[in-house]
Motif scaffolding. Structure first.
Motif, short mmCIF file in Angstrom:
data_model
loop_
_atom_site.label_atom_id
_atom_site.label_comp_id
_atom_site.label_asym_id
_atom_site.label_seq_id
_atom_site.Cartn_x
_atom_site.Cartn_y
_atom_site.Cartn_z
N VAL A 99 9.21 3.42 1.50
CA VAL A 99 8.50 2.18 1.89
C VAL A 99 9.96 1.50 2.13
O VAL A 99 11.00 1.73 0.46
CB VAL A 99 7.57 1.03 1.30
N GLN A 100 10.39 0.74 2.58
CA GLN A 100 12.14 0.37 2.33
C GLN A 100 11.31 -0.95 1.21
O GLN A 100 10.77 -2.10 1.07
CB GLN A 100 12.11 -0.65 3.91
N LYS B 242 2.91 -21.79 23.45
CA LYS B 242 2.92 -20.20 23.24
C LYS B 242 4.13 -19.79 23.94
O LYS B 242 4.51 -18.52 23.10
CB LYS B 242 2.13 -19.79 24.26
N ASP C 13 13.90 -6.52 5.62
CA ASP C 13 14.34 -6.97 6.93
C ASP C 13 13.56 -6.17 8.18
O ASP C 13 14.17 -5.09 8.67
CB ASP C 13 15.55 -6.10 6.95
N ARG D 129 22.43 -12.96 14.22
CA ARG D 129 22.81 -13.12 12.72
C ARG D 129 24.31 -12.43 12.40
O ARG D 129 24.21 -12.41 11.38
CB ARG D 129 21.68 -12.07 12.59
N LYS E 199 6.95 -20.50 23.39
CA LYS E 199 7.74 -21.41 21.64
C LYS E 199 7.98 -20.39 20.31
O LYS E 199 6.63 -19.63 20.26
CB LYS E 199 7.72 -22.39 20.68
N CYS E 200 8.95 -19.57 20.76
CA CYS E 200 9.78 -18.73 19.20
C CYS E 200 9.61 -18.64 17.98
O CYS E 200 9.77 -18.21 17.00
CB CYS E 200 10.52 -17.45 20.18
N GLN F 177 8.02 -15.80 3.95
CA GLN F 177 9.12 -15.99 3.19
C GLN F 177 8.46 -15.85 1.61
O GLN F 177 9.19 -15.59 0.27
CB GLN F 177 10.28 -17.00 2.75
N GLN G 113 6.46 -12.53 12.22
CA GLN G 113 7.51 -13.42 11.58
C GLN G 113 7.20 -12.27 10.42
O GLN G 113 6.15 -11.76 9.77
CB GLN G 113 6.15 -14.66 11.30
N PRO H 251 16.35 -8.75 21.93
CA PRO H 251 16.11 -8.10 20.23
C PRO H 251 17.83 -8.43 19.76
O PRO H 251 18.27 -8.34 18.92
CB PRO H 251 15.04 -6.99 20.66
N CYS I 161 8.30 -4.14 5.46
CA CYS I 161 9.96 -3.75 5.68
C CYS I 161 10.86 -5.09 5.26
O CYS I 161 9.95 -6.41 5.75
CB CYS I 161 10.59 -3.63 6.53
N ARG J 244 4.52 -1.21 6.80
CA ARG J 244 5.21 -1.17 5.52
C ARG J 244 5.50 -2.33 5.20
O ARG J 244 6.27 -2.58 3.53
CB ARG J 244 6.44 -0.73 5.24
N SER K 91 8.59 -12.61 21.08
CA SER K 91 7.66 -14.37 21.18
C SER K 91 7.87 -14.92 20.11
O SER K 91 7.04 -16.13 20.40
CB SER K 91 5.93 -13.65 21.47
N GLY K 92 8.36 -14.41 18.91
CA GLY K 92 7.69 -15.06 17.47
C GLY K 92 6.90 -14.47 17.67
O GLY K 92 5.68 -15.77 15.51
N THR L 263 12.46 -8.57 13.62
CA THR L 263 14.14 -9.19 14.59
C THR L 263 13.91 -9.00 16.33
O THR L 263 15.02 -9.90 16.83
CB THR L 263 15.13 -8.24 14.04
N ALA L 264 12.86 -8.00 16.61
CA ALA L 264 13.00 -7.95 17.77
C ALA L 264 12.05 -8.47 18.29
O ALA L 264 12.07 -7.94 20.00
CB ALA L 264 12.46 -6.06 17.92
N SER M 145 10.46 -18.16 24.01
CA SER M 145 10.92 -16.83 24.32
C SER M 145 11.81 -16.93 26.28
O SER M 145 10.44 -16.69 26.56
CB SER M 145 9.73 -16.40 23.83
N VAL N 146 19.58 -11.54 19.45
CA VAL N 146 19.00 -12.00 17.40
C VAL N 146 19.86 -11.09 16.35
O VAL N 146 20.26 -12.28 15.98
CB VAL N 146 17.41 -11.65 17.46
N LYS O 3 -0.10 -15.56 20.08
CA LYS O 3 1.36 -15.66 20.16
C LYS O 3 1.75 -14.06 20.74
O LYS O 3 3.28 -14.17 21.23
CB LYS O 3 2.90 -15.96 18.85
N MET P 116 8.74 -14.41 28.00
CA MET P 116 8.26 -14.69 28.82
C MET P 116 7.59 -15.86 29.76
O MET P 116 5.82 -16.17 29.61
CB MET P 116 7.88 -14.80 27.15
N ILE Q 182 0.88 -1.01 0.34
CA ILE Q 182 0.34 -0.15 -0.06
C ILE Q 182 0.98 1.24 0.07
O ILE Q 182 1.37 1.45 0.48
CB ILE Q 182 -1.21 -0.23 1.33
#
Lengths: 147, 426
Positions: free
Chosen positions: B425-426, B57, A65, B306, B59-60, A81, A78, B299, A63, A61, A74-75, A70-71, B41, B302, A92, B44, A4
């Motif tokens: 927009v990235q 819940k 990345d 990476r 499990k990340c 892909q 997402q 964070p 994004c 957006r 709790s997962g 990333t931050a 997590s 992570v 979650k 959590m 959008i």
């Protein structure tokens, strides 16, 4: 993927995008019920920014990345892909607000009642996101952008 | 022999696996973890105690994560030593695993000061899922009514909320005069403390626990604590939540350089070739302080994991850096704190503050040379990420700094050029 895009020069700041986003994310899909009676109260995932004469609407957006993914503690957040969509699983979500802290667009909305985050899901299932379909001045367009 | 060996399977280890697989689809990956299930997590765990979240819940990643990434996860295995010249990791059960590239993502362990009576039953630390499970089970089995939490930082406040939800009476003991002192200045701390007190929590600040005492009928069980100022607080449980220290024990005595944590460069590489470190065990770059330091935050682990993964697999990647940054949700008062929260008197810093005492809203910005180096938001964290982005990009805010505290702050209040740049927009 299709995203959008807001055209600032065409935006009148009318806020209908917020109204239709709220309705699209309500149970009833009815504007009056969504605003007046529905519980839990549905909330808009698009946010109108107005600082006259400037106005535009902003939402996730999706994004490449995405800092929120990333931050996310709790997962719940997402990056799909296959579709490129940044998805949020509210079951979650632990409501820690870490994504709110890192989203550079301020596009993640705190659902203070539900104590989880709410975000644009591109209105999965609709031909076009509700904000785009109902923008009276075509200030929001849904189009293919290169990743 | 495994091409990549990762010790630790939490935030940094998981992120490293994902990064390696973006570059190298075939190289063998072995992940060693002491935990039976590591892809959950850690932040959590208090939700497990409160009953808000179960293990599913928490499990990340899905249970298929390791399989999908073609990584061999060695659960419930402990690495006990390294042989850096032979490139070998030795496990407790005698197995030796040879690596080409090694990542130390061993995390942190709770810091527990010496206290008389600390070996009593029902004294807990609180950093992983088994701590949380044991605590939850104990609350049930002894029908616990009261708890003392030592430490009023992030972990202490989170476990306090969980215990309150379970119906316990909680007293928080904090050595500093103010709660959340690493995240908040004294004004913000007072606002938050008043709200938490209102919820029924007691605070004993400016002191610590000198002794944990037993119950009159059972000296081996916790009956209360005696504070350094002499007061006694009755309780059935003690939770030590002072903080975490890096688990460097694997590299102590090796040539891997340690300061407080493992020293790494911007590629998350240690001083020893082919050995990397990431997460709570490593001292990574803080872009506000412009130096490497311990920052045990999920964070950042992570991001560090990476970067380590990419470099291990041969793709050059540099760590952008993090800083002390946390968002809190506890007791219904959202808080964001990034960078300098409570700097000492420094004439080079400019401080902008806005307080709405009636609504418990507090905003504070710390600027240095017109760049934001500190941000505290209490009960008004919407769109905090826009401010964080200004910090990360070290944007000069001179022309619009007054607007930063506006209630309607957003991209639209920024100068046009910056607004375009930041909303693209990235």
């Amino acid at each position: 993927m299709k995203k959008i895009i807001a055209k600032q020069e065409a935006c009148m700041g009318c806020g209908l995008c917020e109204v239709y986003c709220t309705t699209a994310h309500s149970k009833s899909k009815d504007i009056v019920k969504a605003y007046n009676s529905e519980q839990p109260k549905p909330i808009s995932r698009i946010r109108r920014e107005v600082n006259k004469p400037v106005s535009f609407a902003i939402q996730c957006r999706h994004c490449e990345d995405a800092p929120c993914v990333t931050a996310c503690l709790s997962g719940a957040m997402q990056k799909d892909q296959k579709t490129g969509e940044v998805t949020h699983n509210k079951d979650k979500c632990m409501g820690c607000w870490t994504c709110v802290m890192v989203c550079p667009y301020g596009a993640l909305i705190m659902d203070k009642e539900g104590k989880v985050v709410a975000k644009c899901d591109l209105c999965q299932g609709l031909a076009e996101p509700a904000c785009v379909a109902n923008c009276p001045n075509q200030a929001l367009v849904f189009k293919e952008v290169k990743p | 022999m495994s091409k990549y060996v990762i010790i630790g399977a939490s935030a940094a280890g998981i992120a490293a696996v994902e990064a390696i697989r973006k570059v190298d689809l075939v190289g063998t990956i072995t992940v060693i973890t002491e935990e039976a299930c590591a892809h959950y997590s850690k932040p959590m765990i208090s939700d497990l105690v409160s009953g808000k979240a179960g293990i599913q819940k928490m499990k990340c990643k899905t249970d298929n994560f390791w399989k999908e990434n073609n990584a061999e996860a060695r659960m419930s295995k402990k690495a006990v030593s390294l042989n850096l010249s032979d490139k070998t990791v030795n496990l407790e059960d005698g197995e030796k695993i040879v690596y080409e590239k090694l990542l130390l993502a061993t995390g942190g362990k709770p810091f527990v000061p010496k206290m008389e009576g600390q070996d009593k039953d029902s004294v807990f630390t609180f950093t992983n899922i088994s701590d949380a499970q044991r605590l939850a089970a104990k609350i049930d089995s002894i029908h616990a009514k009261g708890a003392v939490v030592i430490g009023a930082g992030l972990i202490g406040i989170s476990v306090t909320e969980a215990l309150m939800k379970r119906g316990l009476k909680v007293t928080v003991v904090e050595l500093q005069e103010k709660i959340l002192s690493l995240l908040l200045d004294s004004k913000a701390s007072d606002i938050v403390e008043a709200i938490i007190r209102k919820a029924g929590v007691n605070f004993a600040t400016g002191q610590s626990v000198q002794k944990i005492v037993g119950r009159p009928d059972n000296d081996g069980a916790v009956g209360g604590v005696i504070l350094t100022k002499g007061d006694q607080v009755a309780c059935d449980l003690v939770i030590v939540a002072i903080g975490v220290i890096p688990r460097t024990e694997l590299v102590v005595g090796t040539t891997v350089k340690i300061n407080r944590g493992i020293v790494v460069d911007n590629f998350m590489q240690t001083n020893v070739p082919d050995v990397y470190a990431a997460g709570d065990v490593a001292e990574a770059y803080d872009f506000i302080l412009n130096q490497n330091r311990l920052l045990p935050l999920w964070p950042l682990a992570v991001l560090e994991g990476r970067v380590a993964g990419y470099n291990m697999a041969g793709k050059k990647a540099s760590y952008e850096g993090g800083t002390n940054m946390s968002s809190l949700k506890y007791f219904g008062i959202p808080i964001v704190s990034i960078g300098l929260a409570n700097p000492k008197d420094d004439p080079t810093l400019e401080i902008l503050v806005k307080l709405d005492a009636e609504n418990n809203v507090y905003k504070k910005l710390v600027l240095k040379n017109n760049v934001i180096v500190g941000l505290t938001l209490v009960n008004c964290i919407d769109r905090a990420g826009i401010l964080f982005n200004l910090m990360k990009t070290q944007t000069n805010v001179k022309k619009f700094k007054k607007d930063l505290l506006r209630d309607d702050f957003g991209l639209a209040v920024l100068p046009l050029g910056l607004q375009r740049k930041m909303s693209v927009v990235q």
